[in-house]
Design an enzyme around this catalytic site. Sequence first.
Site, PDB file in Angstrom:
ATOM      1  N   HIS A 546       0.789  -1.234   0.000  1.00  0.00           N
ATOM      2  CA  HIS A 546       0.000   0.000   0.000  1.00  0.00           C
ATOM      3  C   HIS A 546       0.819   1.281   0.000  1.00  0.00           C
ATOM      4  CE1 HIS A 546      -3.498   2.369   0.217  1.00  0.00           C
ATOM      5  NE2 HIS A 546      -4.246   1.585   0.955  1.00  0.00           N
ATOM      6  N   TYR A 662     -14.866   5.700   8.069  1.00  0.00           N
ATOM      7  CA  TYR A 662     -13.825   6.143   7.129  1.00  0.00           C
ATOM      8  C   TYR A 662     -14.236   5.725   5.724  1.00  0.00           C
ATOM      9  CZ  TYR A 662      -9.058   6.541   5.145  1.00  0.00           C
ATOM     10  OH  TYR A 662      -7.953   6.872   4.397  1.00  0.00           O
ATOM     11  N   THR A 675      -4.840  10.415  -0.742  1.00  0.00           N
ATOM     12  CA  THR A 675      -6.202  10.192  -0.267  1.00  0.00           C
ATOM     13  C   THR A 675      -6.595  11.204   0.793  1.00  0.00           C
ATOM     14  OG1 THR A 675      -5.477   8.651   1.460  1.00  0.00           O
ATOM     15  CG2 THR A 675      -6.056   7.709  -0.690  1.00  0.00           C
TER      16      THR A 675
END
Length: 853
Positions: A546, A662, A675
């Site tokens: 990630h 979230y 993000t």
Amino acid sequence: MYNIKTEVNLMEAEEQNRGNEKKAHCVHSSSLRMLPRQEPKVSDSSERVENVKFTSVKNCIQSCLFPNYTITVMAEAHQAVAFQFTITPEGIDLHLSYQALNQIYLSGLRSWKKRISRIKNRIIKGVYPASPSSWLFVVIAILATLYMQSDPSMGLIAKIQEHLPLSLSLSAQGQTVLSVLLFSTLLWLSLILALRFCLKLLLSYHRWMFELHGRMSTKTKVWATLVRLLSSRKPLLYSYQTSLPHLPVPPIKDTLERYLESVKPLHDMAGFQRMTRLAAEFEKSLGSRLQRYLKFKALWATNYVSDWWEEYVYLRSRSPIMVNSNYYGMDFLYVTPTPSQAARAGNTITALFLYRRKVNREELNPSRIPGTVIPLCAAQCERMFNTTRTPGEETDVLQHWQDSEFVAVYHRGRYFRLWVYRAGRLLSPREIQYQIQRILDDPSPPSPGEDKLGALTAGNRKPWAQVRKQFFSSGVNKRSLDCIEKAAFFVTLDDQEEGMMGEDPTVNLDRYAKSLLHGKCYDRWFDKSFSVVVYKNGKNGLNAEHSWADAPVVAHLWEFTLATDTFHLGYTADGNCRGEIERSLPPPQRLSWDIPPEVQTQVSESLAVAQALADDVDCHVFPFKKFGKGRIKKMKMSPDSFVQLALQLAYYRDRGTFCLTYEASMTRLFREGRTETVRSCSSESCAFVLALEAGEDREHCNKLFRKAAEKHQNLYRLAMTGSGIDRHLFCLYVVSKYLGVESPFLKEVLSEPWRLSTSQTPVQQMELFDLVNHPEFVSLGGGFGPVADDGYGVSYIIMGEDMINFHVSCKHSCTETDSHKFGSQISQAMMDLMTLLNPNFKENTPANPEKQS
């Protein structure tokens, strides 16, 4: 200890028995780099060793000195040798390998072509939105005006001519032409900078996102026309990078107001008053000081968030990245293009390298907001391939290499290096299939400690960093580890069968998800930017790290891969890849290891940590086929808002309360944006859920529903346009740590758990799938593990007009969470919301051609 001198004596005896040949053939010294540099001693100094053939006793040396490593090293060195030489009493006889030299020539030629292509792309994107040919137009225009006895430079051309250092060696006409060229070039560069500045100003305008659909203002219409005009030239992948605006720092007052608004429904009166007091104290005292530092960083840095976000959220985490950080992507739901594992791997690997070629050549169109010409930042594409997250004791490091021509492959405990280029040519899919089949047919067992070595990447980061530094920084282990870390990507040939199959496809989909998320905890290399998994029955998928990029970038890659695999490359009638085979290809190279007991002990410890984490994960994947975005849009509702409100309703029914939610949103409208968080649980959504559960009349609930959906859309727009809450507060917290000051407010904000973490997987970014004519080629999307130990992770992908696929995860160790139960709550909530919008709604399952894999 075995002595090299003994081996030399054996060589001499062997050569004498074969007739005492007069010539001695020596392989190039690079193939002997692992052997001690010790000259053979001869008892009689008058004797001359005329025939020393090291290759004749290669197996004996390998078995006695380096049983696991030397075979591979010498094989690689032998293939790399372009010449051999023979030592004779008459001198040295040189033998050139023209085939090897030809490969070196072709490889160098390919390298130079890539350099030239990159230089060309730098020029094209450097002058965007203008074109290189516009320079010639400016020069001709200036010369034409001079010919017409007019001076557009207002005397600057004459000034340039006066200061030319070559004025003595040029004619008057030559000096004039040179002055015109210099002036035209300066004018051209000035125009480019002006155009780029205008484009940057235009891309900084975001009010268009907040206007009602179909009610565009005159200002926005003019803006849209100008953007289209400046974007009329076809851009390269990175053409817009220098024109994208920088992420702005929101006013601290606005961020605190939005934060308090977001937590109001989650606190009682006393708790909310306490948070309001803490926020006010923070704003008056420490907040302004931290904000000044942050504004200074925003002026200096390209993006004031991204570097800290990457370092402190991802790279500094010392817990396992498996499950906690890495995520997965799945294959088609109904279709498996071929049942052959080797063939599917061949096409998949080829498609990924074709994508890499497009990235390197910048042939991909920049991603845009759907339905607009507004570009998104493409910076994350740069580290897609040839990238590895290397562990450190305090922080990990992302390492990126240029254009590896091989992939690392894992199969049944063995690691291989598979070259996919030969003499500068990408192997055909059929040739890669042939090479993969060689690996599948290889009967050799793993070396001691090799089979579960990948568990080091699945466990805690600090032990892996310590072991890597001590045991993998030199010798055979370093060379083999380099092959994995420098590979374009990692490939696992899994010996299991996965997909929606059998009598209970739902259970198999859940197992499929867990397999991609963590596998056996040692058969994936979780440090690689992404790992491709190809199963025994032809199904595939990927596991992505990630820190280097977010899910939309990986989804773009995977969408191209699936489409190219199936529709472009295709398969023969018997399920094999297309193309010809050059059977002289050298076999894939088996990587060798020297794993001492200390490393094996750490492997076992890391595997125990990873296995406990994997066993605790509860995954549930299900396609919701009652309706999709087509019916939702007919109700004049945003599909994403609809799903998010369904999740709020499902969570309340599951837990009897609301939680901090979230939802991932992108900030790629800005340069190097990543993000932002959309806090989907709002006062409006809570009011709607409570009214619906209280049984209030339908009209009132419908009104609250639409109000909550509009609120959610507004929150999403704010997050996309740089006015989010959480990244700003996060950066303020980082500054406070650098300054060594404590903030009770920031400490509490950053410690709040996200018990419901959600994300929508984008689809049809490249429009390569025709889901109308081929509805069977629907993707399952992807998912991730739960963020909180007592929470849920929910990913969803809106496929076509009539399907939404959900991925739900939680932990078995929490008795209050159950992914299957929550999945049922989501399905029921979706049905209840549609019934609320349309009382005449009846369950209507679309006729999807469900082809079992």
